[in-house]
Write a protein that holds these residues in place. Structure first.
Motif: not given
Length: 260
Positions: A115-116, A123-128, A139-140
């Motif tokens: 998933a990360l 394209g981050g950032p992101a919270l999965s 968190l990425l």
């Protein structure tokens, strides 16, 4: 799947074997994920379901599994009747510009890892946020650095655990209420509410660490139930298969990919 599509099988298939379901899809020529199939998960009938749904022969199977060794072995045995090569995805400390936080990579579930991978490629950032048997949050940051995560029981598992200790508390039923007036609604509200509180806390802390709130991506079989109470969330049900597709296409030669 139509008879026509089975007569022209793609060369590579993707398989996401979790603790609650098996999802599979062909790997398209452009590296994308084809039509997703959800198959029965029980160890006694998963092989028959795979035989009925999959092409008779294809080139390579890419498998990501967090299921029990017994179920994984059953799926691998079924796949061996359809293809000559099976490659199992494994968590890696670094992949395609993404770095995980775990010092011991094997302790990060491959579903969370993939998933990360998918979110980094978007394209981050992101919270999965994955909602299956467990609820996981990762968190990425914008540079592809995994900053860590959380694991908790999913709402469904909370209900099952309560029922196992108190049989009068049903494992299903009820609607979310802020203050419920019957047992079923109270159970749904308490278990869903615990998950929502953990997600909200994670979003808050992610914003503090990054300086702004990252997009929240929800996936997994239990995620859709929580979406109405997460208005800013993005529903990304195929995130693990998407990451597995990136993992598969990054290999120069499927015959050099790691076997299971």
């Amino acid at each position: 799947m139509s008879a026509t599509s089975k007569s022209r099988p793609p060369g590579r298939w993707l398989f996401d074997l979790g603790n609650t379901r098996l999802k599979c899809a062909p790997l398209r020529a452009d590296g994308g994920v084809g039509e997703v199939l959800a198959l029965p998960h029980r160890i006694e009938d998963v092989a028959a379901a795979m035989d009925a749904a999959l092409p008779a022969r294809f080139e390579v199977a890419y498998l990501a599994s967090v299921a029990s060794p017994e179920l994984t072995a059953t799926v691998l045995d079924a796949l061996s009747r359809h293809c000559g090569r099976i490659s199992c995805a494994r968590t890696q400390p670094r992949f395609a510009g993404m770095t995980i936080a775990y010092a011991r990579p094997h302790k990060l579930g491959v579903d969370r890892f993939l998933a990360l991978v998918a979110l980094h490629r978007r394209g981050g950032p992101a919270l999965s946020c994955g909602v299956g048997t467990a609820l996981t949050v990762d968190l990425l940051d914008a540079g592809g650095r995994h900053l860590g995560g959380r694991i908790a029981p999913s709402p469904a598992l909370m209900r099952e655990a309560l029922n196992a200790r108190a049989a009068q508390l049903p494992v299903s039923g009820g609607d979310y209420r802020e203050f419920a007036a019957d047992t079923e609604d109270a159970l749904a509200s308490g278990c869903d509410g615990a998950a929502l509180a953990l997600i909200a806390r994670s979003v808050e802390e992610a914003a503090r660490l990054l300086g702004s709130k990252p997009p929240l991506h929800v996936h997994g079989g239990g995620g859709e139930r929580l979406l109405p109470m997460l208005p800013s969330a993005r529903w990304s049900p195929g995130l693990v298969l998407e990451g597995l597709a990136h993992w598969a296409t990054a290999e120069l030669d499927p015959l050099e990919s790691p076997p299971c």
